[in-house]
Design a protein around this motif. Structure first.
Motif, PDB file in Angstrom:
ATOM      1  N   UNK A 322      -9.975   8.797 -14.015  1.00 53.71           N
ATOM      2  CA  UNK A 322     -11.129   9.457 -13.402  1.00 53.71           C
ATOM      3  C   UNK A 322     -11.210   9.147 -11.914  1.00 53.71           C
ATOM      4  N   UNK A 323     -10.717   7.989 -11.517  1.00 49.64           N
ATOM      5  CA  UNK A 323     -10.700   7.614 -10.107  1.00 49.64           C
ATOM      6  C   UNK A 323      -9.747   6.443  -9.933  1.00 49.64           C
ATOM      7  N   UNK A 324      -9.035   6.417  -8.818  1.00 52.62           N
ATOM      8  CA  UNK A 324      -8.085   5.345  -8.540  1.00 52.62           C
ATOM      9  C   UNK A 324      -8.296   4.833  -7.126  1.00 52.62           C
ATOM     10  N   UNK A 325      -8.423   3.522  -7.003  1.00 48.81           N
ATOM     11  CA  UNK A 325      -8.417   2.883  -5.691  1.00 48.81           C
ATOM     12  C   UNK A 325      -6.973   2.519  -5.387  1.00 48.81           C
ATOM     13  N   UNK A 326      -6.380   3.207  -4.424  1.00 51.45           N
ATOM     14  CA  UNK A 326      -4.987   2.985  -4.034  1.00 51.45           C
ATOM     15  C   UNK A 326      -4.971   2.107  -2.785  1.00 51.45           C
ATOM     16  N   UNK A 327      -4.145   1.081  -2.790  1.00 50.78           N
ATOM     17  CA  UNK A 327      -4.045   0.226  -1.613  1.00 50.78           C
ATOM     18  C   UNK A 327      -2.631  -0.317  -1.482  1.00 50.78           C
ATOM     19  N   UNK A 328      -2.220  -0.552  -0.252  1.00 49.78           N
ATOM     20  CA  UNK A 328      -0.898  -1.114   0.023  1.00 49.78           C
ATOM     21  C   UNK A 328      -0.950  -2.627  -0.133  1.00 49.78           C
ATOM     22  N   UNK A 329       0.126  -3.194  -0.668  1.00 48.59           N
ATOM     23  CA  UNK A 329       0.221  -4.644  -0.802  1.00 48.59           C
ATOM     24  C   UNK A 329       0.055  -5.309   0.559  1.00 48.59           C
ATOM     25  N   UNK A 330      -0.766  -6.342   0.596  1.00 51.32           N
ATOM     26  CA  UNK A 330      -1.001  -7.111   1.818  1.00 51.32           C
ATOM     27  C   UNK A 330      -0.610  -8.557   1.551  1.00 51.32           C
ATOM     28  N   UNK A 331       0.232  -9.107   2.390  1.00 52.18           N
ATOM     29  CA  UNK A 331       0.706 -10.468   2.185  1.00 52.18           C
ATOM     30  C   UNK A 331      -0.453 -11.458   2.302  1.00 52.18           C
ATOM     31  N   UNK A 332      -0.502 -12.384   1.358  1.00 56.21           N
ATOM     32  CA  UNK A 332      -1.557 -13.389   1.323  1.00 56.21           C
ATOM     33  C   UNK A 332      -0.902 -14.774   1.328  1.00 56.21           C
ATOM     34  N   UNK A 333      -0.897 -15.464   2.502  1.00 56.42           N
ATOM     35  CA  UNK A 333      -0.313 -16.812   2.551  1.00 56.42           C
ATOM     36  C   UNK A 333      -0.892 -17.703   1.455  1.00 56.42           C
ATOM     37  N   UNK A 334      -0.022 -18.505   0.863  1.00 58.76           N
ATOM     38  CA  UNK A 334      -0.440 -19.385  -0.214  1.00 58.76           C
ATOM     39  C   UNK A 334      -0.128 -18.850  -1.599  1.00 58.76           C
ATOM     40  N   UNK A 335       0.364 -17.593  -1.676  1.00 52.13           N
ATOM     41  CA  UNK A 335       0.693 -16.995  -2.971  1.00 52.13           C
ATOM     42  C   UNK A 335       2.202 -16.912  -3.156  1.00 52.13           C
ATOM     43  N   UNK A 336       2.622 -16.729  -4.404  1.00 57.74           N
ATOM     44  CA  UNK A 336       4.042 -16.589  -4.726  1.00 57.74           C
ATOM     45  C   UNK A 336       4.629 -15.366  -4.045  1.00 57.74           C
ATOM     46  N   UNK A 337       3.908 -14.263  -4.063  1.00 55.69           N
ATOM     47  CA  UNK A 337       4.442 -13.005  -3.520  1.00 55.69           C
ATOM     48  C   UNK A 337       4.691 -13.086  -2.019  1.00 55.69           C
ATOM     49  N   UNK A 338       3.914 -13.902  -1.324  1.00 55.64           N
ATOM     50  CA  UNK A 338       4.109 -14.026   0.122  1.00 55.64           C
ATOM     51  C   UNK A 338       5.481 -14.599   0.446  1.00 55.64           C
ATOM     52  N   UNK A 339       6.031 -15.388  -0.460  1.00 54.96           N
ATOM     53  CA  UNK A 339       7.346 -16.020  -0.235  1.00 54.96           C
ATOM     54  C   UNK A 339       8.477 -15.240  -0.903  1.00 54.96           C
ATOM     55  N   UNK A 340       8.143 -14.135  -1.537  1.00 57.86           N
ATOM     56  CA  UNK A 340       9.137 -13.376  -2.300  1.00 57.86           C
ATOM     57  C   UNK A 340      10.103 -12.637  -1.376  1.00 57.86           C
ATOM     58  N   UNK A 341      11.343 -12.447  -1.816  1.00 57.45           N
ATOM     59  CA  UNK A 341      12.285 -11.651  -1.023  1.00 57.45           C
ATOM     60  C   UNK A 341      11.966 -10.167  -1.139  1.00 57.45           C
ATOM     61  N   UNK A 342      12.683  -9.379  -0.370  1.00 59.47           N
ATOM     62  CA  UNK A 342      12.597  -7.913  -0.450  1.00 59.47           C
ATOM     63  C   UNK A 342      11.185  -7.401  -0.167  1.00 59.47           C
ATOM     64  N   UNK A 343      10.574  -7.926   0.888  1.00 65.79           N
ATOM     65  CA  UNK A 343       9.279  -7.406   1.313  1.00 65.79           C
ATOM     66  C   UNK A 343       9.452  -5.954   1.757  1.00 65.79           C
ATOM     67  N   UNK A 344       8.504  -5.125   1.405  1.00 67.13           N
ATOM     68  CA  UNK A 344       8.561  -3.692   1.712  1.00 67.13           C
ATOM     69  C   UNK A 344       7.919  -3.455   3.078  1.00 67.13           C
ATOM     70  N   UNK A 345       8.506  -2.581   3.873  1.00 69.35           N
ATOM     71  CA  UNK A 345       7.990  -2.329   5.224  1.00 69.35           C
ATOM     72  C   UNK A 345       6.625  -1.653   5.167  1.00 69.35           C
TER      73      UNK A 345
END
Length: 434
Positions: A322-345
């Motif tokens: 019925x509705x979707x909030x779409x957002x681009x990934x934003x790096x958050x220091x202190x998280x696993x994903x922030x240190x992950x390889x293959x960051x998307x431009x």
């Protein structure tokens, strides 16, 4: 003394700001008017993204410039998660972690007496109790938010919130009933149950979210009980079957998805597959006819290939949200994903967000059109134009209707006739009642 609050972030933060405001009023403080200087400035911060931290910095500095003699307070999730970073914000005279909010009035008086900067952020500990907190309402809202749960133990790869909020704690059932009863006495017809990880409610008390829903629905005078954002995996068939027995429960479910691609979900450390998510959606739709399923979807999580994005896009189309909030990934220091390889431009993330948003607008329009011809109860929230009132149905469909008088906060039966500009339009049914 006059106090001004600035709240950043989620509905839980809004609730907590209202609780702090009411506590201060009980100690003799008063809210500063829109054009009135404040003696105390309080920023209740969010830390979901690094940009959230920057917003808190900018907001506090701006408020301090506008009120140079005021006492400035920084509280909320940012100082709790990153106390050393927050402490560097010298414009803040008082910095309090989330667990120290109850001491706010005393700390303000202490600072006024000593003029010594106060920084007090206690680390989260397992077993800490749910912070006693209640509100009489929510300023400027026709729906009342009610925080019943705090903390999260999911540790998704992109999220810092478990570090800011700690382990799961739940509001006692008696407190829920009492607070909802108080809101009903003050004229509220709808309450929204909120939490940091709402479906985890009760795991520390040996009960479930169903118990909280039933407690809220049992209060006389409350017409609707709505649920805030939900992590999907706890919505078992047994939970859905139990919830559908509550006529007051709104048939709108915001199920956090994040991605429709299983490989991406695994990297995110989410706890379900796309097939499991779809099964939950189907079970909700079977149990709650004409329910609305809304969600959040992230694009550009580290490692997301074009093929994975297209898989997520296709899944979202098949669900028919019925509705979707779409957002681009934003790096958050202190998280696993922030240190992950293959960051998307950023360029790729923004393009994927546009593509997904356009597709989900079509899904949104399809849902709104499916409401045409229905007669629904609308809780009127605001005047959208001269004689034009806007509100929400139980399944969160926005509806505008032409009607005379002051209708804010009232319930009206409306026959939906058409869709224009991402909103339904209708006419008042003959059996209107407030």
């Amino acid at each position: 003394m006059k106090v001004r609050f600035l709240t950043l972030g989620c509905k839980v933060n809004q609730y907590e700001t209202e609780a702090m405001r009411e506590r201060l009023e009980g100690r003799g403080f008063a809210a500063a008017g829109d054009n009135e200087p404040a003696d105390v400035l309080i920023v209740n911060s969010c830390t979901v993204t690094a940009q959230s931290d920057q917003k808190a910095r900018q907001a506090l500095r701006r408020l301090k410039r506008q009120n140079p003699d005021a006492v400035t307070v920084l509280t909320g999730c940012w100082p709790q998660a990153f106390p050393h970073e927050a402490e560097k914000l010298m414009e803040a005279d008082i910095i309090l972690g989330n667990s120290k909010r109850g001491e706010l009035a005393d700390r303000i008086m202490e600072y006024l007496s000593t003029k010594q900067r106060i920084v007090d952020v206690a680390p989260r500990t397992k077993g800490e109790p749910f912070e006693p907190m209640s509100v009489r309402g929510l300023s400027g809202h026709t729906r009342a938010f009610l925080k019943i749960e705090d903390g999260c133990e999911r540790y998704c790869a992109y999220c810092i919130i478990p570090y800011a909020r700690g382990h799961v704690r739940s509001k006692p059932m008696g407190d829920i009933r009492a607070e909802v009863a108080g809101l009903s006495e003050r004229g509220y017809k709808e309450v929204v149950l909120t939490g940091i990880n709402l479906p985890a409610y009760g795991q520390d008390l040996g009960i479930t979210l169903c118990d909280a829903v039933e407690a809220a629905c049992s209060v006389e005078g409350i017409s609707r009980v709505r649920l805030g954002s939900l992590e999907p995996e706890r919505l078992t068939p047994e939970v859905i079957e139990r919830m559908k027995r509550q006529d007051k429960l709104c048939p709108q479910f915001h199920l956090s998805l994040q991605s429709g691609c299983d490989a991406t979900l695994r990297r995110m450390h989410r706890h379900y597959t796309s097939a499991e998510y779809m099964r939950i959606v189907e079970e909700l739709r079977a149990a709650f006819p004409n329910c609305a399923v809304t969600t959040d979807v992230m694009t550009g999580f580290p490692g997301e290939t074009e093929g994975e994005f297209m898989e997520s896009l296709d899944f979202c189309k098949r669900v028919g949200f019925a509705k979707v909030h779409v957002f681009a990934y934003s790096r958050r220091p202190g998280t696993v994903a922030d240190r992950a390889p293959d960051q998307v431009s950023n360029a790729v993330k923004e393009r994927r967000s546009r593509v997904l948003s356009e597709a989900m607008e079509a899904s949104r329009l399809s849902f709104l059109r499916s409401q045409v011809g229905r007669t629904e109860q609308v809780l009127i929230e605001r005047e959208a134009g001269p004689g034009i009132w806007e509100g929400l149905t139980a399944n969160y469909t926005p509806v505008q209707v032409e009607a005379p008088g002051e209708l804010g906060g009232q319930m009206m039966r409306v026959r939906i006739k058409e869709v224009r500009d991402n909103c339904c339009f209708g006419e008042k049914s003959l059996d209107f009642h407030g």
